[in-house]
Each structure stands twice: as structure tokens, then as C-alpha cells.
Design an enzyme around this catalytic site. Structure first.
Site, PDB file in Angstrom:
ATOM      1  N   THR A  18      -9.341  24.469   5.076  1.00 15.52           N
ATOM      2  CA  THR A  18      -9.137  25.058   5.060  1.00 15.52           C
ATOM      3  C   THR A  18      -8.691  26.300   5.852  1.00 15.52           C
ATOM      4  O   THR A  18      -9.079  25.790   7.160  1.00 15.52           O
ATOM      5  CB  THR A  18      -9.842  26.158   4.439  1.00 15.52           C
ATOM      6  N   GLY A  19      -7.815  26.734   5.544  1.00 19.09           N
ATOM      7  CA  GLY A  19      -7.635  28.479   6.977  1.00 19.09           C
ATOM      8  C   GLY A  19      -6.904  27.188   7.338  1.00 19.09           C
ATOM      9  O   GLY A  19      -6.364  27.121   8.499  1.00 19.09           O
ATOM     10  N   ALA A  20      -5.678  26.444   6.526  1.00 19.05           N
ATOM     11  CA  ALA A  20      -4.669  25.018   7.044  1.00 19.05           C
ATOM     12  C   ALA A  20      -3.322  25.837   7.914  1.00 19.05           C
ATOM     13  O   ALA A  20      -2.637  24.512   7.395  1.00 19.05           O
ATOM     14  CB  ALA A  20      -4.563  24.007   6.716  1.00 19.05           C
ATOM     15  N   SER A 149     -18.595  29.812  15.778  1.00 18.71           N
ATOM     16  CA  SER A 149     -17.999  30.826  17.110  1.00 18.71           C
ATOM     17  C   SER A 149     -19.531  30.802  18.160  1.00 18.71           C
ATOM     18  O   SER A 149     -20.284  30.205  17.306  1.00 18.71           O
ATOM     19  CB  SER A 149     -17.670  31.691  17.136  1.00 18.71           C
ATOM     20  N   TYR A 162     -16.830  40.849  12.943  1.00 13.89           N
ATOM     21  CA  TYR A 162     -16.850  39.641  13.309  1.00 13.89           C
ATOM     22  C   TYR A 162     -17.577  38.411  13.778  1.00 13.89           C
ATOM     23  O   TYR A 162     -18.402  37.648  12.965  1.00 13.89           O
ATOM     24  CB  TYR A 162     -15.633  39.180  13.842  1.00 13.89           C
TER      25      TYR A 162
END
Length: 338
Positions: A18-20, A149, A162
């Protein structure tokens, strides 16, 4: 992990990402296809996905795409259904979709934070649960790889929401891993924690600052993350930090918390702002569709991470810690000098 998942080699795998359509997700999809994996690309931008899929096929790879908003659980189910219909299922699921917001928490609308959590947190939840349900019944199991992250471990100023979303990702990932291990399911669950990466991350973020957003040094190439993800897809791992610079920041935050706070307040504010007015781009609500791996970072970009390579090769933690400690002061001086 117990029992150990019998992960296939990459050339035998089908990998959902995903987020590709840009950044880490796009780099990972291209790299996986180059290594022989079948890939299912998911993102919101159909034009970008179609172009990326055609590019992979033209190069001799196998790829399919799904237009999906990962904050919508039905869309996530459609990704899994497409993988099943096209390739008979999948072996690895990478939850890579994410978006940031720059600005003071007191000035960012709560509605935007909620929208951000739909993608960053609920997208990971939906994807992980869908993947777990599929992989639990699969011969040999498989891998779930969630992209956190370094702010999963150490919050950063001006990206407070975030940071909160990525800490939620870590909590969910760790809990899911324990549940699957307790149930003796052969599914590896990996949290990948990138440092600052030269992708369109800052350009795609919602920006409430008075200047254009930037990334704090040190910055690494997206290929460093793609290699880490694909290593974890074939070799079960619990958690991997990408970039010794980010690892040093986390270590300093744990051992010298107040000093790290002061460093953030005095240095990281300026590091995340450019000397130019902000653009009007906003990937929070609208797909970007630019099909770009790299961003507009103007400083030095590290093309590899010795720290991450050593960790993934299972080098003694004492050796790695020694290298990290040696680099800590140099990293601190570099940050202070910018």
C-alpha cells in the site's frame, strides 16, 4: 518467533504494497518486481498506479493494481480480493501508506489529525487484520510488514500528530505480533522504522507552517528502506530501524531526554523549514499521482546504512552498539552545524 514462518524467497512471493504510487512504497514495488516477486500495488491515484504497473510489466515483471483508500476497510478488503483473484493470494503484506502534517499542534485542526489517523493508523490496522486472516490459513504462513518511523520511538517537534500516529502503529504492531505468536500462527510481524528519507514526504504533507516543509538531517535514500522491507519479507524479523542517524536520535532521546528536547526545540524547528513560502500541494485529502520515488531534499542523501545492514545480518548487538555510539557524537555535531 514460534513457530518460525517458512517464508519463501522473493522470486516465489506475491507481495501487496500500500502507498505504492510514490516514495518508499513505489521504490519497494519496483525493487520487488526486479527481484522476481509478483506485486499488487495499492494507492489512491489510479493514473500513477496504472503507469507503475505497465512499467513493471514492460520490464518483464508481474503486477496488478488496486485503487484504494486504506482508511476505508472495504477498499482494503478489495486489495486482498484482487490478490486472491489474480495470484491466488499473497505471501507478504506491506502497510506503507502514510501522510504527515507539519505545524504546531495548537494550530492544526483536529479534523485533519483525525483524517491523518484514518490513513496512518486505521490503514495499518485494516491491512494487518486482513493480512493476518489470510496468512493464518496459508501453508508456511507469511509476513506482515508495517512501516513505522523513528518517531515511533521519539516524537519530533512540528510533526506531533504524525509522531502520535506512528507510535500508535508501533503499539498495534507489537500487540498483534504477540497475539499471533501466542496462537502459534506462522506469521512474522515486522515493524520497519525509517529515519528521514528522501521521498516526496514533505511535499505531500499538509503544511500549516509559514514556510515550505523540509526533512531533518541525516537523510537516507528510499532504496535503503526498500531493501530492509524485502529482507524482512524473506527472513523473519521483529523490528528494524533504517539509518544509524535515526537510531542515534532515539538513543539520545532515551538516555538524555531533556537534552534531546532542547535540541529539538533549538535545531529541529529550523531543520524542517525552508527559506521559501509553502506550496499549495496537499496529499492529506487528495491523491498526488506523481509517481516519484525521491523528494526535493537539497542536502546530502545517504545511499546506504551500515547500521541497518549490520543489524539485518545479525551482527552482535555489542558491535552495532559500539558503532552507533561512535557515530552519535558525529551525528550530534552534524545536526548542530546545520
Amino acid at each position: 518467533m514460534s513457530p518460525d514462518p517458512n517464508l519463501k524467497s522473493l522470486e516465489e512471493q506475491t507481495i501487496v504494497i500500500t502507498g505504492a504510487s510514490s516514495g518508499i512504497g513505489l521504490t519497494t514495488a519496483r525493487t520487488a518486481a526486479d527481484r522476481g516477486a509478483r506485486v499488487v500495488l495499492a494507492a489512491r491515484s489510479e493514473d500513477a498506479l496504472r503507469e507503475a504497473t505497465e512499467e513493471i510489466r514492460d520490464d518483464g515483471g508481474e503486477a496488478e493494481y488496486v485503487v484504494a483508500d486504506v482508511g476505508d476497510r472495504d477498499d482494503v478488503r478489495e486489495i486482498a480480493d484482487t490478490a486472491a483473484e489474480t495470484y491466488g493470494g499473497f505471501d507478504t503484506w506491506v502497510n506503507g501508506a502514510g501522510i504527515s502534517i507539519y505545524g504546531k499542534l495548537t494550530e492544526v485542526p483536529v479534523e485533519d489529525m483525525r483524517e491523518q489517523f484514518e490513513t496512518n493508523v486505521w490503514g495499518v490496522v485494516y491491512g494487518s487484520l486482513e493480512a493476518a486472516e489470510h496468512l493464518k490459513g496459508k501453508d508456511g504462513g507469511g509476513a506482515i510488514i508495517n512501516i513505522g518511523s523513528i518517531v515511533s520511538d521519539r516524537a519530533i517537534i512540528l510533526q506531533g500528530s504524525y509522531s502520535a500516529s506512528k507510535q500508535a502503529v508501533k503499539g498495534f504492531t507489537d500487540s498483534l505480533r504477540m497475539e499471533l505468536e501466542r496462537a502459534d500462527e506462522p506469521v512474522s510481524v515486522t515493524l520497519v522504522k525509517p529515519s528521514a528519507i528522501d521521498t516526496p514526504f514533505a511535499e505531500h504533507a499538509k503544511n500549516y507552517m509559514e514556510t515550505e516543509a523540509s526533512l531533518p538531517a541525516p537523510v537516507y535514500a528510499p532504496e535503503t528502506v526498500a531493501r530492509t522491507i524485502l529482507d524482512a519479507a524473506a527472513d523473519p524479523q521483529r523490528e528494524v530501524t533504517v539509518g544509524g542517524g535515526g537510531k542515534n536520535m532515539v538513543a539520545m532521546g532515551r538516555t538524555l531526554s531533556s537534552a534531546m528536547d532542547t535540541l529539538m526545540e533549538t535545531v529541529f524547528v529550523d531543520q524542517q523549514r525552508k527559506a521559501e513560502p509553502p506550496t499549495e500541494s496537499d496529499g492529506l485529502e487528495d491523491p498526488t499521482g506523481d509517481l516519484e520515488e525521491r523528494g526535493g531534499y537539497e542536502g546530502h542523501v545517504a545511499e546506504s546504512s551500515l547500521y541497518t545492514r549490520l543489524r539485518q545480518r545479525r551482527v552482535s548487538p555489542v558491535v552495532v552498539a559500539g558503532l552507533a555510539a561512535t557515530a552519535l557524537y558525529a551525528g550530534y555535531r552534524m545536526i548542530r552545524g546545520r
